[in-house]
Design a protein around this motif. Sequence first.
Motif, PDB file in Angstrom:
ATOM      1  N   GLU A  96      33.459 -21.633  53.329  1.00 34.06           N
ATOM      2  CA  GLU A  96      32.455 -22.692  53.226  1.00 34.06           C
ATOM      3  C   GLU A  96      32.631 -23.724  54.336  1.00 34.06           C
ATOM      4  OE1 GLU A  96      32.927 -24.270  49.339  1.00 34.06           O
ATOM      5  OE2 GLU A  96      32.235 -22.456  48.312  1.00 34.06           O
ATOM      6  N   LYS A  97      33.872 -24.079  54.603  1.00 27.48           N
ATOM      7  CA  LYS A  97      34.137 -25.077  55.635  1.00 27.48           C
ATOM      8  C   LYS A  97      33.798 -24.541  57.024  1.00 27.48           C
ATOM      9  CE  LYS A  97      35.726 -28.714  53.476  1.00 27.48           C
ATOM     10  NZ  LYS A  97      35.117 -30.056  53.648  1.00 27.48           N
ATOM     11  N   LEU A  98      34.104 -23.273  57.269  1.00 29.79           N
ATOM     12  CA  LEU A  98      33.808 -22.694  58.573  1.00 29.79           C
ATOM     13  C   LEU A  98      32.304 -22.669  58.809  1.00 29.79           C
ATOM     14  CD1 LEU A  98      34.867 -21.403  61.132  1.00 29.79           C
ATOM     15  CD2 LEU A  98      34.897 -19.198  59.971  1.00 29.79           C
ATOM     16  N   ALA A  99      31.541 -22.303  57.784  1.00 26.19           N
ATOM     17  CA  ALA A  99      30.080 -22.307  57.905  1.00 26.19           C
ATOM     18  C   ALA A  99      29.563 -23.723  58.162  1.00 26.19           C
ATOM     19  CB  ALA A  99      29.456 -21.741  56.632  1.00 26.19           C
ATOM     20  N   TYR A 100      30.157 -24.686  57.483  1.00 23.60           N
ATOM     21  CA  TYR A 100      29.751 -26.089  57.648  1.00 23.60           C
ATOM     22  C   TYR A 100      30.102 -26.604  59.039  1.00 23.60           C
ATOM     23  CZ  TYR A 100      29.904 -31.176  56.917  1.00 23.60           C
ATOM     24  OH  TYR A 100      29.742 -32.534  57.028  1.00 23.60           O
ATOM     25  N   PHE A 101      31.311 -26.280  59.502  1.00 23.06           N
ATOM     26  CA  PHE A 101      31.761 -26.780  60.797  1.00 23.06           C
ATOM     27  C   PHE A 101      31.038 -26.100  61.955  1.00 23.06           C
ATOM     28  CE2 PHE A 101      35.968 -27.849  58.598  1.00 23.06           C
ATOM     29  CZ  PHE A 101      35.551 -29.152  58.361  1.00 23.06           C
ATOM     30  N   LEU A 102      30.514 -24.894  61.729  1.00 18.83           N
ATOM     31  CA  LEU A 102      29.741 -24.240  62.780  1.00 18.83           C
ATOM     32  C   LEU A 102      28.510 -25.068  63.133  1.00 18.83           C
ATOM     33  CD1 LEU A 102      29.920 -20.460  61.810  1.00 18.83           C
ATOM     34  CD2 LEU A 102      30.685 -21.484  63.956  1.00 18.83           C
ATOM     35  N   GLU A 103      27.968 -25.751  62.140  1.00 20.50           N
ATOM     36  CA  GLU A 103      26.812 -26.605  62.384  1.00 20.50           C
ATOM     37  C   GLU A 103      27.220 -27.892  63.103  1.00 20.50           C
ATOM     38  OE1 GLU A 103      24.872 -27.322  58.716  1.00 20.50           O
ATOM     39  OE2 GLU A 103      24.494 -25.202  58.276  1.00 20.50           O
ATOM     40  N   LEU A 104      28.402 -28.402  62.764  1.00 16.21           N
ATOM     41  CA  LEU A 104      28.857 -29.662  63.363  1.00 16.21           C
ATOM     42  C   LEU A 104      29.694 -29.448  64.619  1.00 16.21           C
ATOM     43  CD1 LEU A 104      29.930 -31.603  60.141  1.00 16.21           C
ATOM     44  CD2 LEU A 104      27.736 -31.662  61.324  1.00 16.21           C
ATOM     45  N   ASN A 105      30.117 -28.192  64.837  1.00 16.30           N
ATOM     46  CA  ASN A 105      30.907 -27.840  66.019  1.00 16.30           C
ATOM     47  C   ASN A 105      32.259 -28.559  66.053  1.00 16.30           C
ATOM     48  OD1 ASN A 105      31.154 -26.262  68.300  1.00 16.30           O
ATOM     49  ND2 ASN A 105      30.433 -27.861  69.672  1.00 16.30           N
ATOM     50  N   VAL A 106      32.912 -28.661  64.899  1.00 12.39           N
ATOM     51  CA  VAL A 106      34.232 -29.295  64.837  1.00 12.39           C
ATOM     52  C   VAL A 106      35.179 -28.421  64.020  1.00 12.39           C
ATOM     53  CG1 VAL A 106      33.344 -31.641  65.053  1.00 12.39           C
ATOM     54  CG2 VAL A 106      33.581 -30.640  62.787  1.00 12.39           C
ATOM     55  N   LEU A 107      36.450 -28.540  64.305  1.00 11.49           N
ATOM     56  CA  LEU A 107      37.527 -27.903  63.541  1.00 11.49           C
ATOM     57  C   LEU A 107      37.456 -26.375  63.498  1.00 11.49           C
ATOM     58  CD1 LEU A 107      38.232 -30.063  60.350  1.00 11.49           C
ATOM     59  CD2 LEU A 107      39.738 -29.629  62.267  1.00 11.49           C
ATOM     60  N   ILE A 108      36.517 -25.781  64.221  1.00 11.36           N
ATOM     61  CA  ILE A 108      36.355 -24.325  64.145  1.00 11.36           C
ATOM     62  C   ILE A 108      37.601 -23.622  64.669  1.00 11.36           C
ATOM     63  CG2 ILE A 108      34.947 -22.369  64.884  1.00 11.36           C
ATOM     64  CD1 ILE A 108      32.629 -24.325  65.253  1.00 11.36           C
ATOM     65  N   GLU A 109      38.090 -24.092  65.809  1.00 13.58           N
ATOM     66  CA  GLU A 109      39.227 -23.417  66.434  1.00 13.58           C
ATOM     67  C   GLU A 109      40.456 -23.441  65.534  1.00 13.58           C
ATOM     68  OE1 GLU A 109      41.406 -23.101  70.777  1.00 13.58           O
ATOM     69  OE2 GLU A 109      40.251 -24.894  70.286  1.00 13.58           O
ATOM     70  N   ARG A 110      40.692 -24.552  64.850  1.00  9.38           N
ATOM     71  CA  ARG A 110      41.859 -24.638  63.967  1.00  9.38           C
ATOM     72  C   ARG A 110      41.768 -23.629  62.826  1.00  9.38           C
ATOM     73  NH1 ARG A 110      42.656 -31.231  63.522  1.00  9.38           N
ATOM     74  NH2 ARG A 110      43.494 -31.527  65.625  1.00  9.38           N
ATOM     75  N   LEU A 111      40.585 -23.482  62.265  1.00  9.94           N
ATOM     76  CA  LEU A 111      40.420 -22.517  61.174  1.00  9.94           C
ATOM     77  C   LEU A 111      40.607 -21.091  61.677  1.00  9.94           C
ATOM     78  CD1 LEU A 111      37.383 -24.028  59.225  1.00  9.94           C
ATOM     79  CD2 LEU A 111      39.801 -24.166  58.660  1.00  9.94           C
ATOM     80  N   LEU A 112      40.102 -20.807  62.866  1.00  6.83           N
ATOM     81  CA  LEU A 112      40.262 -19.463  63.428  1.00  6.83           C
ATOM     82  C   LEU A 112      41.732 -19.171  63.741  1.00  6.83           C
ATOM     83  CD1 LEU A 112      37.178 -19.268  65.835  1.00  6.83           C
ATOM     84  CD2 LEU A 112      37.432 -18.228  63.575  1.00  6.83           C
ATOM     85  N   VAL A 113      42.432 -20.167  64.267  1.00  4.79           N
ATOM     86  CA  VAL A 113      43.859 -19.978  64.561  1.00  4.79           C
ATOM     87  C   VAL A 113      44.643 -19.750  63.274  1.00  4.79           C
ATOM     88  CG1 VAL A 113      45.942 -21.112  65.424  1.00  4.79           C
ATOM     89  CG2 VAL A 113      43.821 -21.252  66.729  1.00  4.79           C
ATOM     90  N   LEU A 114      44.298 -20.485  62.225  1.00  7.22           N
ATOM     91  CA  LEU A 114      44.980 -20.287  60.941  1.00  7.22           C
ATOM     92  C   LEU A 114      44.746 -18.871  60.428  1.00  7.22           C
ATOM     93  CD1 LEU A 114      46.562 -21.238  58.494  1.00  7.22           C
ATOM     94  CD2 LEU A 114      44.443 -22.196  57.557  1.00  7.22           C
TER      95      LEU A 114
END
Length: 310
Positions: free
Chosen positions: A180-198
């Motif tokens: 849910e957070k990744l989908a949300y951040f894709l719209e805001l363009n934030v924190l995506i890289e951290r979630l992918l690295v995790l």
Amino acid sequence: MPPTSSSTIVTVTGDYQYQGESHSHSDPVPCLNLTFSVGVGMTQTGKLIYTELQSIANGIGKFHNGDYIREQDAVDCVKDLIKSLRRENETCNIRRFLGQAQVLQEDLVPLIVYYGRADEELFEVTIRCLMNLTQPARIVFKNEVPQDQSTRHCYIQVEEYLQEYKQAFVNEQFLKVLSEKLAYFLELNVLIERLLVLLRNILHVAATDVDRLRTDDDASTHDQIVWQMHQTGLDKLILYIASSDDERRFAIHVLEIISLMFRDQSPEQLSSAGASRSRREKERDEQELTRITDMERAKKQSQLLRLTTR
């Protein structure tokens, strides 16, 4: 943490220094709900460091009647864990201590599950801590496997804790929040890289001896995580990022994730799985076509009977 012959709870009074920072305690450091092993030969400085970590860990929160209840200072406590990890020594003493204490399983994952949706700051700082704790052992040991026996033992301990962490991530609610957070951040363009690295770090953890002994039809920890990624829609988001021109900067992370998802599968297994699926689809289509043909034939026969009876 090296093997110990006894366990004790350390309390501290008076003034002391921890990694260059001055602290003063007139009362013993509170030991709320965790007990850690402390080696008999451990230096006083080491005991002070571990007591400080124990206090921080106990300040994050705890389970009560089946629900995880965060403390008011949970955000600051998680930030303190991140600071402590930056100061660990060449044996990764902080990382091994937190692994022994099961802070990730008992505090960090529950924080995401219970509070990740509502508290943005807590979610962000907890993800940062999870990213750090799940780094591959080879990376935290400066991209090499230690050769001396004592440091190599520490390396093996870190590997074992990572395997325990991976089992903790077999948690559909946790991965659902991440999705849910990744989908949300894709719209805001934030924190995506951290979630992918995790996600990359989680999938990178090596299989345990138990997983290696499983039969082909018995899902390993890795298989369970991949399946729950599918159940929560994370796999679709990964594919979306991979195919989106706007997200090209994450291409390497996505490539690593996809590669790690299938690392336990041989090319032969993947190709045969695809062929098997194609055969099933073909058989299903043939059955459906036969059913439709029979229905049409019966319909025509019925119409013919009506005409002949007039």
